[in-house]
Design an enzyme around this catalytic site. Structure first.
Site, short mmCIF file in Angstrom:
data_model
loop_
_atom_site.label_atom_id
_atom_site.label_comp_id
_atom_site.label_asym_id
_atom_site.label_seq_id
_atom_site.Cartn_x
_atom_site.Cartn_y
_atom_site.Cartn_z
N ASP A 28 -3.78 16.88 -9.05
CA ASP A 28 -2.99 15.87 -8.36
C ASP A 28 -1.53 16.06 -8.75
O ASP A 28 -1.14 15.81 -9.88
CB ASP A 28 -3.46 14.46 -8.74
N LYS A 85 -1.49 6.30 -9.76
CA LYS A 85 -0.49 5.65 -8.90
C LYS A 85 0.07 4.41 -9.59
O LYS A 85 1.28 4.17 -9.57
CB LYS A 85 -1.13 5.28 -7.56
N ARG A 102 1.11 14.75 -6.90
CA ARG A 102 1.94 13.82 -6.14
C ARG A 102 3.01 13.15 -7.01
O ARG A 102 2.78 12.85 -8.18
CB ARG A 102 1.07 12.75 -5.49
N THR A 157 -4.92 -0.33 -4.24
CA THR A 157 -5.20 1.01 -4.74
C THR A 157 -6.41 1.00 -5.66
O THR A 157 -6.75 -0.03 -6.25
CB THR A 157 -3.99 1.60 -5.49
N ARG A 199 0.85 -1.19 0.00
CA ARG A 199 0.00 0.00 0.00
C ARG A 199 0.88 1.24 0.00
O ARG A 199 1.75 1.39 0.86
CB ARG A 199 -0.89 0.01 1.25
#
Length: 272
Positions: free
Chosen positions: A197, A226, A199, A221, A118
């Protein structure tokens, strides 16, 4: 966040094998100085035995702290200035946020087949305060529980610099007010002139490669970004498992926005 280790303490930790440096592909770096200033180098401190209690359940895990070498170099300069001035009038210089990420290893995933992974973006309001405006706290507790119950064990990478999908806590507070005025979570970021986003999962991929290598693993997820980012960073043998948790009347609109943004969340997942 002021992060500093005295040089003699650092040397002791290195000698004990408790402080290592890894590259972006997860391999250990022996030399103290990199010849490439642009290369990703992560300092990794641990393992640190850590008894956890989440959502009424107890776990025994190993915790590692991770920070980029470039961040530590800034801190070395601040520490030198702190010593020179006797510690006066430097609070403002020491206050800037530094992303110190974490790896939480549960069981012995490095020795077992197809561990669970995770990558969790930090969320003060959800992870610490228990806010139900998002599902973050519930996702974190659920991930720990799922990994602890799985025969293959696994690892949680906790990304400290990801508040508000990368915009920081102050801006995130402003987006909550914008959401209360009618915008969804992505629109609110963009109204501030910030990415929906922003990230970066590069460090997360490096840590996973260090602990597990590029071998079959199951990623918890719902987020296709990601998955794409981690795959691009060298993790090419992932399968995914949905990770919906903590659905309530308070976050259904938030989860619906994620669904419309491409997250793998079905209508039945968010039915309340």
């Amino acid at each position: 966040m002021f992060t500093y280790l005295k040089p003699d303490v650092r040397e002791r930790l290195v000698a004990a094998g408790k402080l290592v440096r890894i590259s972006g592909d997860g391999s250990c770096i022996d030399n103290e100085n990199s010849t490439d200033e642009d290369a990703l180098i992560i300092n990794l401190l641990g393992p640190i035995p850590l008894p956890l209690r989440l959502a009424g359940n107890s776990y025994q895990v190993n915790w590692y702290a991770a920070v980029r070498s470039t961040e530590l170099e800034k801190v070395e300069g601040l520490a030198a200035a702190l010593r020179k001035s006797g510690g006066q009038n430097l609070f403002a210089d020491l206050a800037p946020s530094m992303a110190v990420n974490s790896a939480v290893v549960i069981g012995n995933p490095e020795n077992l087949e197809n561990p669970l992974v995770r990558v969790h973006s930090n969320c003060l309001t959800g992870d610490v305060f228990g806010s139900q405006r998002c599902e973050c706290g519930a996702q974190l507790a659920s991930a720990v529980s799922r990994i602890a119950d799985d025969p293959s064990g696994g690892i949680i990478i906790y990304m400290a610099g990801h508040e508000g999908r990368g915009i920081g806590l102050w801006a995130k507070a402003a987006t909550y007010l914008l959401q209360d005025a009618g915008e969804n979570t992505y629109q609110a970021n963009q109204s501030l002139g910030l990415p929906a986003d922003s990230r970066d999962f590069t460090d997360a991929a490096a840590l996973i490669l260090y602990f597990l290598g590029n071998r079959p693993m199951r990623l918890l997820t719902n987020n296709p970004k990601k998955i794409d980012d981690l795959s691009s960073a060298g993790l090419t043998q992932m399968t995914t498992q949905g990770h919906v948790a903590g659905v309530s009347k308070w976050n259904k609109r938030y989860l619906s926005a994620k669904q419309s943004w491409g997250h793998k969340i079905s209508d039945s997942d968010i039915a309340t």
